[in-house]
Design an enzyme around this catalytic site. Structure first.
Site, PDB file in Angstrom:
ATOM      1  N   HIS A  22      41.145  34.341  45.626  1.00 56.15           N
ATOM      2  CA  HIS A  22      41.878  33.189  46.167  1.00 56.15           C
ATOM      3  C   HIS A  22      41.235  31.911  45.629  1.00 56.15           C
ATOM      4  CE1 HIS A  22      39.230  31.917  49.824  1.00 56.15           C
ATOM      5  NE2 HIS A  22      38.493  32.576  48.963  1.00 56.15           N
ATOM      6  N   CYS A  41      35.114  26.405  45.272  1.00 60.20           N
ATOM      7  CA  CYS A  41      36.200  27.246  45.814  1.00 60.20           C
ATOM      8  C   CYS A  41      37.585  26.753  45.392  1.00 60.20           C
ATOM      9  CB  CYS A  41      36.108  27.317  47.334  1.00 60.20           C
ATOM     10  SG  CYS A  41      34.632  28.168  47.910  1.00 60.20           S
ATOM     11  N   HIS A  47      38.557  32.745  42.504  1.00 56.01           N
ATOM     12  CA  HIS A  47      37.286  33.440  42.727  1.00 56.01           C
ATOM     13  C   HIS A  47      37.554  34.559  43.724  1.00 56.01           C
ATOM     14  CE1 HIS A  47      37.284  30.626  46.142  1.00 56.01           C
ATOM     15  NE2 HIS A  47      36.466  31.488  46.749  1.00 56.01           N
ATOM     16  N   HIS A  49      36.218  37.829  46.586  1.00 60.24           N
ATOM     17  CA  HIS A  49      35.295  38.239  47.643  1.00 60.24           C
ATOM     18  C   HIS A  49      35.476  39.721  47.928  1.00 60.24           C
ATOM     19  CE1 HIS A  49      34.131  34.147  48.707  1.00 60.24           C
ATOM     20  NE2 HIS A  49      35.419  33.815  48.642  1.00 60.24           N
ATOM     21  N   ASP A  87      44.570  44.123  49.339  1.00 61.64           N
ATOM     22  CA  ASP A  87      43.507  44.655  48.488  1.00 61.64           C
ATOM     23  C   ASP A  87      43.822  44.491  47.006  1.00 61.64           C
ATOM     24  OD1 ASP A  87      41.026  45.912  48.021  1.00 61.64           O
ATOM     25  OD2 ASP A  87      42.020  47.846  47.727  1.00 61.64           O
ATOM     26  N   HIS A  88      42.857  43.935  46.277  1.00 55.37           N
ATOM     27  CA  HIS A  88      42.974  43.664  44.841  1.00 55.37           C
ATOM     28  C   HIS A  88      44.182  42.781  44.530  1.00 55.37           C
ATOM     29  CE1 HIS A  88      39.963  46.811  44.640  1.00 55.37           C
ATOM     30  NE2 HIS A  88      39.622  46.285  43.482  1.00 55.37           N
ATOM     31  N   GLU A 133      33.662  37.178  54.793  1.00 49.86           N
ATOM     32  CA  GLU A 133      33.976  36.785  53.426  1.00 49.86           C
ATOM     33  C   GLU A 133      32.771  37.052  52.525  1.00 49.86           C
ATOM     34  OE1 GLU A 133      36.495  33.139  52.057  1.00 49.86           O
ATOM     35  OE2 GLU A 133      34.416  32.487  52.289  1.00 49.86           O
TER      36      GLU A 133
END
Length: 144
Positions: A22, A41, A47, A49, A87-88, A133
């Protein structure tokens, strides 16, 4: 020996994991203002997490099973309605419940609550979500 469980409130937590990318930015602001507020960010190249999601239900243990809710079923519900969605993925672009929202961890946890709550049984109440996070940054939400 029989344990009297009637009227006893128990909390059960299932932990699930997902990876996602995100960026934090406000589309109404200039690039410079976004960078001043969100720092790295706000990186235009995103980037990522490795998130850990803690889902806590509360309820009375069932007299026949001893469960507040079957943890395997809870995992399946979380997987179907949250993990498979995020996810991903790029949270800003690929996740419908984050559309038109600033992609903060605070907004993400509210969106996850709204995804999960309608799919949980009446016998157990969604009590809390905790979303990590990083090892040092997490948010909790109680549906308030």
């Amino acid at each position: 020996m029989q344990i009297n469980i009637e009227g006893t409130m128990v909390y059960i937590t299932r932990i699930e994991h997902f990876n996602a990318a995100h960026k934090l930015f406000n589309p109404n602001w200039s690039k410079e203002q976004n960078e001043a507020v969100f720092g790295k960010c706000a990186n235009e190249n995103w980037h990522g997490h490795n998130f850990n999601l803690h889902v806590t239900l509360k309820g009375e243990p069932d007299a026949d099973t001893g469960f507040v809710f079957d943890a395997k079923k809870l995992s399946s519900i979380i997987k179907e309605h949250v993990i498979d969605v995020v996810d991903h993925k790029n949270l800003n672009i690929d996740v419908p419940f984050m559309k038109d929202k600033i992609c903060s961890i605070e907004n993400l946890i509210i969106g996850i609550w709204n995804q999960l709550a309608p799919h949980l049984p009446a016998t157990a109440t969604l009590h809390a979500l905790k979303l990590y996070e990083t090892d040092r940054i997490f948010v909790e939400y109680f549906g308030e």
